[in-house]
Scaffold this motif. Structure first.
Motif, PDB file in Angstrom:
ATOM      1  N   ASP A  94       0.385 -13.531  -0.071  1.00 14.67           N
ATOM      2  CA  ASP A  94       0.579 -13.841   1.354  1.00 14.67           C
ATOM      3  C   ASP A  94       1.367 -12.725   2.041  1.00 14.67           C
ATOM      4  O   ASP A  94       1.029 -12.290   3.140  1.00 14.67           O
ATOM      5  N   TYR A  95       2.406 -12.276   1.350  1.00 13.08           N
ATOM      6  CA  TYR A  95       3.251 -11.224   1.911  1.00 13.08           C
ATOM      7  C   TYR A  95       2.416  -9.954   2.154  1.00 13.08           C
ATOM      8  O   TYR A  95       2.470  -9.354   3.233  1.00 13.08           O
ATOM      9  N   THR A  96       1.637  -9.578   1.134  1.00 11.71           N
ATOM     10  CA  THR A  96       0.848  -8.344   1.227  1.00 11.71           C
ATOM     11  C   THR A  96      -0.191  -8.441   2.344  1.00 11.71           C
ATOM     12  O   THR A  96      -0.378  -7.516   3.139  1.00 11.71           O
ATOM     13  N   LEU A  97      -0.814  -9.605   2.410  1.00 13.64           N
ATOM     14  CA  LEU A  97      -1.846  -9.787   3.437  1.00 13.64           C
ATOM     15  C   LEU A  97      -1.219  -9.706   4.836  1.00 13.64           C
ATOM     16  O   LEU A  97      -1.760  -9.039   5.733  1.00 13.64           O
ATOM     17  N   GLU A  98      -0.079 -10.343   4.970  1.00 16.73           N
ATOM     18  CA  GLU A  98       0.606 -10.336   6.264  1.00 16.73           C
ATOM     19  C   GLU A  98       1.005  -8.906   6.655  1.00 16.73           C
ATOM     20  O   GLU A  98       0.834  -8.488   7.801  1.00 16.73           O
ATOM     21  N   VAL A 134      -2.171  -7.708  -9.192  1.00 21.44           N
ATOM     22  CA  VAL A 134      -1.194  -6.730  -9.677  1.00 21.44           C
ATOM     23  C   VAL A 134      -0.598  -5.972  -8.491  1.00 21.44           C
ATOM     24  O   VAL A 134       0.624  -5.829  -8.354  1.00 21.44           O
ATOM     25  N   ARG A 135      -1.486  -5.499  -7.600  1.00 14.74           N
ATOM     26  CA  ARG A 135      -1.019  -4.677  -6.487  1.00 14.74           C
ATOM     27  C   ARG A 135      -0.149  -5.476  -5.515  1.00 14.74           C
ATOM     28  O   ARG A 135       0.856  -4.979  -5.008  1.00 14.74           O
ATOM     29  N   ALA A 136      -0.554  -6.741  -5.272  1.00 17.21           N
ATOM     30  CA  ALA A 136       0.205  -7.553  -4.316  1.00 17.21           C
ATOM     31  C   ALA A 136       1.636  -7.764  -4.816  1.00 17.21           C
ATOM     32  O   ALA A 136       2.594  -7.733  -4.025  1.00 17.21           O
ATOM     33  N   ILE A 137       1.768  -7.965  -6.116  1.00 13.68           N
ATOM     34  CA  ILE A 137       3.117  -8.168  -6.663  1.00 13.68           C
ATOM     35  C   ILE A 137       3.963  -6.911  -6.467  1.00 13.68           C
ATOM     36  O   ILE A 137       5.143  -6.971  -6.104  1.00 13.68           O
ATOM     37  N   TYR A 166       4.980  -6.669  -2.773  1.00 18.07           N
ATOM     38  CA  TYR A 166       6.035  -7.656  -2.508  1.00 18.07           C
ATOM     39  C   TYR A 166       7.372  -7.173  -3.067  1.00 18.07           C
ATOM     40  O   TYR A 166       8.402  -7.234  -2.407  1.00 18.07           O
ATOM     41  N   GLU A 167       7.291  -6.661  -4.303  1.00 12.79           N
ATOM     42  CA  GLU A 167       8.505  -6.231  -4.986  1.00 12.79           C
ATOM     43  C   GLU A 167       9.183  -5.087  -4.229  1.00 12.79           C
ATOM     44  O   GLU A 167      10.393  -5.041  -4.089  1.00 12.79           O
ATOM     45  N   LYS A 168       8.365  -4.148  -3.749  1.00 14.35           N
ATOM     46  CA  LYS A 168       8.916  -2.955  -3.081  1.00 14.35           C
ATOM     47  C   LYS A 168       9.025  -3.145  -1.575  1.00 14.35           C
ATOM     48  O   LYS A 168       9.512  -2.259  -0.860  1.00 14.35           O
ATOM     49  N   GLU A 169       8.491  -4.228  -1.088  1.00 17.60           N
ATOM     50  CA  GLU A 169       8.432  -4.511   0.345  1.00 17.60           C
ATOM     51  C   GLU A 169       7.855  -3.329   1.107  1.00 17.60           C
ATOM     52  O   GLU A 169       8.309  -2.970   2.193  1.00 17.60           O
ATOM     53  N   VAL A 174       3.687   1.694  -1.902  1.00 22.93           N
ATOM     54  CA  VAL A 174       3.843   1.725  -3.363  1.00 22.93           C
ATOM     55  C   VAL A 174       2.466   1.838  -4.038  1.00 22.93           C
ATOM     56  O   VAL A 174       2.346   2.330  -5.158  1.00 22.93           O
ATOM     57  N   LEU A 175       1.438   1.410  -3.309  1.00 23.75           N
ATOM     58  CA  LEU A 175       0.091   1.420  -3.896  1.00 23.75           C
ATOM     59  C   LEU A 175      -0.380   2.827  -4.260  1.00 23.75           C
ATOM     60  O   LEU A 175      -1.281   3.000  -5.071  1.00 23.75           O
ATOM     61  N   GLN A 176       0.248   3.826  -3.609  1.00 18.09           N
ATOM     62  CA  GLN A 176      -0.144   5.200  -3.945  1.00 18.09           C
ATOM     63  C   GLN A 176       0.445   5.644  -5.282  1.00 18.09           C
ATOM     64  O   GLN A 176      -0.026   6.586  -5.892  1.00 18.09           O
ATOM     65  N   ASP A 177       1.471   4.910  -5.734  1.00 17.82           N
ATOM     66  CA  ASP A 177       2.100   5.264  -7.014  1.00 17.82           C
ATOM     67  C   ASP A 177       1.641   4.261  -8.083  1.00 17.82           C
ATOM     68  O   ASP A 177       2.279   3.244  -8.346  1.00 17.82           O
TER      69      ASP A 177
END
Lengths: 655, 142
Positions: A310-314, B78-81, B84-87, B91-94
């Protein structure tokens, strides 16, 4: 017919068969022999006579409670006059041949009267073999017998239909696998694998004699191998304990089935149906659980990480709203600009210059990052939608499991009630139902404990094997450290390659055999089954079997007792074909203990059983009805009746 | 701004946890019997994330599967976590960092899952009830 046939069976003073008796089975017109007899008349002992003659053992327990080994081989009535220490002898002679008799196998036996009862002794197997026009006595009758019908394969040619009742019940894949291994002729490959393992150990020892570390690892392997051997023998004992306990339960079931009191029989039948129903439901639960796990594994991570999703999508949506994720730059747009040679701002563009380089970088970088983010914007909602549907399905499966479990519980309660009613039921028959029921209960609990034990040992074996593998890898790593072990390592590599090759060959042979078994099984099943529908049968790599009806539904879990008997008979027929031995077939009570209507329907198709082979059926009056006789008429070679009177059986022609 | 990196080829887990993956996916008694190692890893990662169990691996590692075996949906998990972790979406580039975060959550998650598996109780019922309960609450509006 070029296959071997039973020509004559001669018995002297064997069990019920007092005096000298001869059963002539020479084919004149047909290929089917019928020997009909009531229960206790000695049908099973005819099968026993053949296995006692060939292999020195009786394999079939008769209907009495007494252990076969404690009963005298010699007919009881002729033993009555015997004093302590005296003995009487008899013999069994089996004549086999194609057109003419070619082999006469014979074994003598004696029974001694001793204080506690009787004791039996058997003589060696002898053989007279026709060579040209002469009969000769070879020195090695067992070798000749192995060419005709070795003991390991004989169970598929000489068997009791009653033993097939439970063939396709729980745990049948082990029975199917063992049977396929029996007929697959892969002993030589197994011996080669054992030999390679021995050579491997010897070579490793040679190396480890020299060095401490390697020596220690080799010692560890030795210890693990000893442990493995111990566990394997424990497993084999447990398996045979399970088998004998199950046989004991079957015997009790038969006794209960045969009780003449109608109420007891009805209760027994109800219990059997309930047990069958519970097994089916347990198997459904297993399937549902499997299904649920698959759903859980897919939906679980999405559920657990929904906050991150949800966070990522937002975040992606915000970035997009703020224009920080620009609309995707179409690759074709940059391509067109470069091709046209002029940017939208009017700057001239030519391949190789700085502007074009910059555009190309933009094309790569921006498209990669943005494409990812755009993909995420569409992927995440779809993941959540799919997972939400899966959660609903998990809920549905769990409800189904719960309601099946409730049904199983009430079934079990009813079984308990039936057990108690049976225990307290007094019947005039000379049968102590309570004792039988108590015994059955104990045996069932024993079987369950043994099954758990079997699972535990199998797991321990797996663990030890994996420890052996990893210790062996460590040992080889250790050996690699020193140049002087190069030669040994080469030898070990060679052995490892050879072992892998032989295992491949073995697997490929077994796969071929599985395929042929599947084909033959399907053919025989469709020939024997009384239905007009055509069934497809699949034998899987794990030796499980699927029977697909014309609608594509797998019926293996819901086959009736009659259908299971047909499947088992077809499987036995398939194995006789695959074994490659051209021996005759003899089946005691081919239709087992299934109820009369399916019995009648299967019996009608029995004349089609394994065509081109002499078949002898030992049948009860219920199996060999006038209708069945009429159906078999055109294929009949000989018909005999076992006349049982005063504990003595006389074989008379039924013609 | 995170550094760009192409990321590792394999997902590598702590040596000491290898047997846990094996037992959970190969023991007939396990609710995850016959589940692939890839699926098991993603499940453990999700579970570890939910329970806040990010755990650094100090032990030696061994490869469990290749990253290319992850399905597109699993990879987005995996990527969403990591995001979220790095806000921070960058981070997806790393990719090394992305998978490092996943491995650490999976490490904590697997430890806990294995403990639950080896403790008394009906693991299958508990875990499926949990997924139903959380799933109904968290995915209800989608």
């Amino acid at each position: 017919m070029t296959r071997l046939e039973f020509k004559t069976i001669r018995l002297k003073n064997y069990r019920q068969y007092a005096g000298e008796q001869e059963i002539d089975l020479t084919s004149r017109t047909g290929r089917l022999n019928i020997i009909q007899g009531q229960n206790g008349a000695g049908k099973s002992n005819l099968l026993n006579a053949i296995t006692l003659c060939f292999y020195g053992e009786e394999r079939r327990q008769d209907d009495s409670d007494e252990d076969l080994e404690s009963l005298p081989y010699v007919t009881r009535s002729v033993l009555e006059e015997l004093d302590d220490g005296d003995s009487l002898s008899g013999y069994i002679e089996v004549e086999l041949g194609t057109d003419n008799p070619e082999y006469i196998f014979r074994r003598t036996f004696s029974t001694y009267r001793v204080d506690s009862g009787f004791t039996n002794q058997i003589g060696d197997l002898t053989l007279r073999r026709r060579v040209g026009s002469e009969w000769k006595e070879p020195d090695n009758p067992n070798t000749h017998l192995n060419q005709v019908l070795p003991a390991t394969v004989s169970d598929y040619f000489l068997f009791d239909g009653e033993d097939l009742d439970a063939f396709f019940e729980e745990g049948y894949t082990d029975r199917v696998r063992d049977a396929i291994l029996d007929v697959s002729h892969i002993e030589l490959l197994n011996t080669s694998i054992d030999h390679l393992e021995k050579v491997q150990t010897d070579i490793e020892r040679k190396a480890s004699n020299l060095e401490g570390e390697a020596g220690e690892l080799r010692d560890q392997i030795d210890e693990l191998e000893d442990e493995l051997e111990e566990k394997e023998s424990e497993l084999s004992t447990t398996k045979s304990d399970i088998e004998s306990t199950e046989t004991e339960i079957e015997r009790i079931d038969r006794k209960l089935q045969d009780i003449s009191d109608e109420v007891v029989r009805d209760l027994y039948t109800e219990r059997e149906e309930l047990e069958e129903d519970i097994k089916e439901k347990e198997s459904k639960i297993e399937d549902l659980q499997k299904d649920t796990v698959e759903l859980m594994v897919e939906a679980g991570p999405v559920v657990y990480s929904s906050e991150a999703l949800d966070y990522t999508l937002e975040l992606f949506n915000d970035l997009s709203d703020k224009g920080q994720i620009p609309p995707k730059i179409q690759e074709w747009f940059i391509d067109e600009l470069v091709e046209r040679g002029e940017c939208i701002c009017g700057t001239e563009l030519s391949e190789g210059d700085e502007h074009v380089k910059h555009l190309r970088e933009l094309q790569t970088d921006v498209s990669e990052v943005m494409e990812e983010n755009l993909e995420g914007k569409s992927e995440i909602p779809s993941m959540k939608k799919v997972a939400s549907g899966q959660v609903d399905q998990i809920q549905d499966r769990r409800q189904q499991i719960a309601s099946l479990s409730d049904e199983i519980d009430s079934g079990k309660e009813r079984i308990e009630e039936i057990k108690n009613r049976l225990k307290s039921y007094d019947i005039p028959d000379d049968v102590d139902i309570e004792a039988l029921e108590d015994n059955r209960e104990q045996l069932e609990s024993q079987v369950n404990t043994l099954r758990e034990q079997k699972g535990r040992i199998e797991k321990e074996i797996e663990d030890i094997e994996s420890k052996i593998d990893s210790t062996r890898t460590d040992l080889h790593r250790e050996l690699e450290k020193e140049d002087r072990h190069q030669q040994i390592l080469k030898q070990l590599d060679f052995i490892s390659d050879a072992d892998a090759q032989i295992r491949d060959i073995k697997q490929s042979i077994l796969a071929d055999i599985r395929e042929s078994t599947e084909e033959n099984l399907e053919q025989y099943f469709n020939e024997l089954i009384w239905k007009d529908e055509e069934y497809d049968i699949t034998l899987y790599d794990d030796y499980s079997i699927a029977v697909f009806d014309p609608h594509g539904d797998n019926k293996i879990g819901s086959l009736s007792a009659g259908e299971k008997q047909v499947l088992a008979l077809s499987f036995m027929a398939a194995l006789t074909q695959i074994s490659g031995f051209n021996a005759p077939i003899l089946i005691d009570t081919p239709l087992g203990r299934i109820s009369s209507e399916p019995k009648r329907r299967i019996a009608k198709n029995l004349p089609k059983y394994v065509e081109d082979t002499q078949i002898t059926f030992l049948m009860t009056d219920e199996e060999y009805t006038d209708e069945v006789q009429a159906m078999m008429q055109s294929s009949l070679a000989n018909e005999y009746l076992l006349e049982f009177d005063n504990n003595v059986t006389r074989v008379v022609s039924h013609a | 701004m995170p550094e760009e990196s192409s990321g590792p080829r394999d997902i590598r887990i702590a040596d000491e946890q290898h047997h846990m993956y094996q037992e959970l996916t190969e023991d007939e008694a396990s609710p995850f019997y016959e589940t692939t190692k890839t699926d098991m890893f993603v499940f453990a990662m999700g579970y570890g994330f939910d329970q806040g169990l990010r755990t650094e691996i100090t032990d030696s590692r061994r490869a469990l599967f290749q990253i290319r075996d992850l399905s597109s949906a699993q990879d987005w998990n995996v990527r969403a976590i990591a995001v979220y972790e790095k806000e921070d979406h960058r981070v997806l580039q790393d990719k090394s960092e992305v998978y490092q975060i996943a491995v650490e959550y999976a490490h904590g998650g697997m430890d806990q899952l294995y403990k639950r598996y080896t403790s008394p109780g009906d693991f299958f019922s508990e875990i499926s009830s949990e997924i139903i309960q959380y799933g109904t609450q968290r995915l209800a509006d989608d």
